[in-house]
Each structure stands twice: as C-alpha cells, then as structure tokens.
Design a protein around this motif. Structure first.
Motif, PDB file in Angstrom:
ATOM      1  N   UNK A   1     -18.830   0.312 -13.670  1.00 34.49           N
ATOM      2  CA  UNK A   1     -19.358   1.431 -14.302  1.00 34.49           C
ATOM      3  C   UNK A   1     -18.670   2.205 -15.547  1.00 34.49           C
ATOM      4  N   UNK A   2     -17.518   1.435 -16.015  1.00 30.65           N
ATOM      5  CA  UNK A   2     -16.837   1.767 -17.219  1.00 30.65           C
ATOM      6  C   UNK A   2     -15.741   2.981 -16.843  1.00 30.65           C
ATOM      7  N   UNK A   3     -15.434   3.218 -15.635  1.00 38.15           N
ATOM      8  CA  UNK A   3     -14.568   4.053 -15.232  1.00 38.15           C
ATOM      9  C   UNK A   3     -13.356   3.243 -14.983  1.00 38.15           C
ATOM     10  N   UNK A   4     -12.276   3.921 -14.545  1.00 32.39           N
ATOM     11  CA  UNK A   4     -10.962   3.209 -13.959  1.00 32.39           C
ATOM     12  C   UNK A   4     -10.226   3.950 -12.981  1.00 32.39           C
ATOM     13  N   UNK A   5      -9.350   3.329 -12.084  1.00 26.34           N
ATOM     14  CA  UNK A   5      -8.614   3.625 -11.222  1.00 26.34           C
ATOM     15  C   UNK A   5      -7.432   3.512 -11.783  1.00 26.34           C
ATOM     16  N   UNK A   6      -6.481   4.442 -11.556  1.00 20.80           N
ATOM     17  CA  UNK A   6      -4.954   4.515 -11.987  1.00 20.80           C
ATOM     18  C   UNK A   6      -4.235   4.921 -10.909  1.00 20.80           C
ATOM     19  N   UNK A   7      -3.262   3.935 -10.456  1.00 23.86           N
ATOM     20  CA  UNK A   7      -2.548   4.334  -9.103  1.00 23.86           C
ATOM     21  C   UNK A   7      -1.116   3.690  -9.309  1.00 23.86           C
ATOM     22  N   UNK A   8      -0.384   4.451  -8.531  1.00 23.94           N
ATOM     23  CA  UNK A   8       1.189   3.965  -8.444  1.00 23.94           C
ATOM     24  C   UNK A   8       1.554   3.653  -7.236  1.00 23.94           C
ATOM     25  N   UNK A   9       1.466   2.533  -6.869  1.00 25.81           N
ATOM     26  CA  UNK A   9       2.041   1.696  -5.807  1.00 25.81           C
ATOM     27  C   UNK A   9       3.295   1.469  -5.642  1.00 25.81           C
TER      28      UNK A   9
ATOM     29  N   UNK B   1       0.755  -1.174   0.095  1.00 23.60           N
ATOM     30  CA  UNK B   1      -0.132  -0.102   0.064  1.00 23.60           C
ATOM     31  C   UNK B   1       0.787   1.311  -0.090  1.00 23.60           C
ATOM     32  N   UNK B   2       2.107   1.253  -0.093  1.00 25.26           N
ATOM     33  CA  UNK B   2       3.097   2.385  -0.301  1.00 25.26           C
ATOM     34  C   UNK B   2       2.720   2.968  -1.759  1.00 25.26           C
ATOM     35  N   UNK B   3       2.582   4.166  -1.553  1.00 22.15           N
ATOM     36  CA  UNK B   3       2.701   4.930  -3.012  1.00 22.15           C
ATOM     37  C   UNK B   3       4.149   5.071  -3.501  1.00 22.15           C
ATOM     38  N   UNK B   4       4.331   5.063  -4.771  1.00 25.20           N
ATOM     39  CA  UNK B   4       5.747   5.202  -5.239  1.00 25.20           C
ATOM     40  C   UNK B   4       6.397   6.498  -5.083  1.00 25.20           C
ATOM     41  N   UNK B   5       7.342   6.734  -4.727  1.00 23.68           N
ATOM     42  CA  UNK B   5       7.876   8.015  -4.355  1.00 23.68           C
ATOM     43  C   UNK B   5       8.096   8.595  -5.983  1.00 23.68           C
ATOM     44  N   UNK B   6       7.513   9.913  -6.100  1.00 27.59           N
ATOM     45  CA  UNK B   6       7.984  10.818  -7.106  1.00 27.59           C
ATOM     46  C   UNK B   6       9.457  11.417  -6.791  1.00 27.59           C
ATOM     47  N   UNK B   7       9.518  11.742  -7.947  1.00 25.78           N
ATOM     48  CA  UNK B   7      11.055  12.516  -8.131  1.00 25.78           C
ATOM     49  C   UNK B   7      10.853  13.696  -7.293  1.00 25.78           C
ATOM     50  N   UNK B   8      11.952  14.068  -6.753  1.00 26.09           N
ATOM     51  CA  UNK B   8      12.171  15.390  -5.894  1.00 26.09           C
ATOM     52  C   UNK B   8      11.922  16.599  -6.815  1.00 26.09           C
TER      53      UNK B   8
END
Length: 191
Positions: A163-171, A15-22
């Motif tokens: 419902x035809x929508x989507x989730x887009x996540x970066x774990x 469940x940790x979100x990927x770290x974005x670049x600084x």
C-alpha cells in the motif's frame, strides 16, 4: 491458530527485539524529575516551605511519577510474533498485524540510519519517541507512512508494504528475521 503454531521471541531468536541502551529511560525520567523539582526549589530559595497542604503544591509529586511509571511500563512492551500468515509487532501502546502477503520482501533491506539517513522516520503522527527509541506511526521522508519499533538505529529492517507504507523494526538478528519472512511467504505462495 494454535499457540504452538505461533513463533515468539522465546522460541525463535530471529524474533527478539534488539535491546535499547539503558540510558533511554533517562530521557523520560530526567526531564520529569527536573520539572518536579523546580517549584519546590523556587519556594525554598524564596524562604518558604517547599510544600503546602494544597494539592497544587504536592500534586505533581503524586501524578508525575504515576505517569512516568505508566510510560516506563509501556516502553518495556516490545514484542515480535510470527505465524504462517502474519507478523505481529507490539510496542508501547501500539500493535500492528501485517499479513505476509502485503509485504514486498523483495525490496526489504537492513539499514543503518547513520549511513542511510533517507530511511530514517520523520515526524511522529501517533507514536512514542525519545532518543534511540521510536514506536508507533511516523511520516517517512519519501511521503509515505511507517509503523516503527526501532530500538537500535544501526540495524533496522525496512519492509515496504504493497500500500506504499513501510514497517521499520529493530530485531536482534535482522537478516534471520528477513530470511524467515521470505521462507514463510514462499511457503504460503506454494500452498
């Protein structure tokens, strides 16, 4: 639901979100500092004082940093929570709670936008975005809508919804999160 039953990033690495670049905050603060410096520099080169006593002269130096600080705090809010019935995605000013029963986990996939640009979100409808970071509601190229928390374009978990929508996540570990979602969804179907 008790807090012990909820899983958060501290108790589950999936469940940790990927770290974005600084350097992402550069896209927020760089233009803001440029805008703040234009008027004083023009006044200075014209042989005038860079600031006067009026609010028009120094107000931006007060207001823009406050707006920047608020946006920076919002940007730092990124969290995934999972319990037996739903996935909660919290990012910037947005929170979305998605029941596991509404997910089409059999069609979920992990994509890299460089290799699969068709999955990349299109126009923002109500969201927060700068290069390498997207949070909130976006239109998808297939005509649907997507709720995004994308911090790393090279590992995005795309979950279609019923419902035809989507989730887009970066774990941090997209495969581990997808496996955990499937395990919980199978467990709730059996119960």
């Amino acid at each position: 639901m008790s807090t012990a039953a909820q899983r958060t990033a501290s108790s589950n690495p999936a469940l940790q979100v990927a770290k974005p670049t600084s350097s992402l905050l550069f896209w927020l603060w760089g233009p803001m500092l440029l805008v703040m410096s234009i008027d004083p520099l023009i006044r200075l080169f014209a042989g005038k004082l860079p600031f006067t006593a009026s609010f028009n002269s120094w107000g931006g130096w007060l207001v823009l940093p406050l707006v920047g600080a608020a946006l920076t705090l919002a940007y730092r809010r990124r969290e995934l929570r999972l319990d037996a019935r739903q996935l909660t995605i919290a990012s910037t000013l947005y929170t979305r709670r998605v029941p596991l029963s509404s997910m089409r986990l059999d069609r979920a996939r992990i994509v890299n936008f460089a290799e699969n640009p068709d999955f990349k979100p299109g126009m923002k409808s109500n969201g927060f975005q700068f290069p390498g970071f997207r949070a909130g509601h976006f239109h998808m190229k297939d005509g649907g809508k997507g709720f995004c928390l994308i911090t790393d374009d090279s590992r995005v978990l795309v979950i279609p919804l019923r419902d035809g929508n989507s989730l887009l996540i970066s774990p941090q570990q997209p495969r581990a999160l997808l496996d955990e979602l499937k395990r919980l969804a199978d467990g709730s179907r059996r119960a």
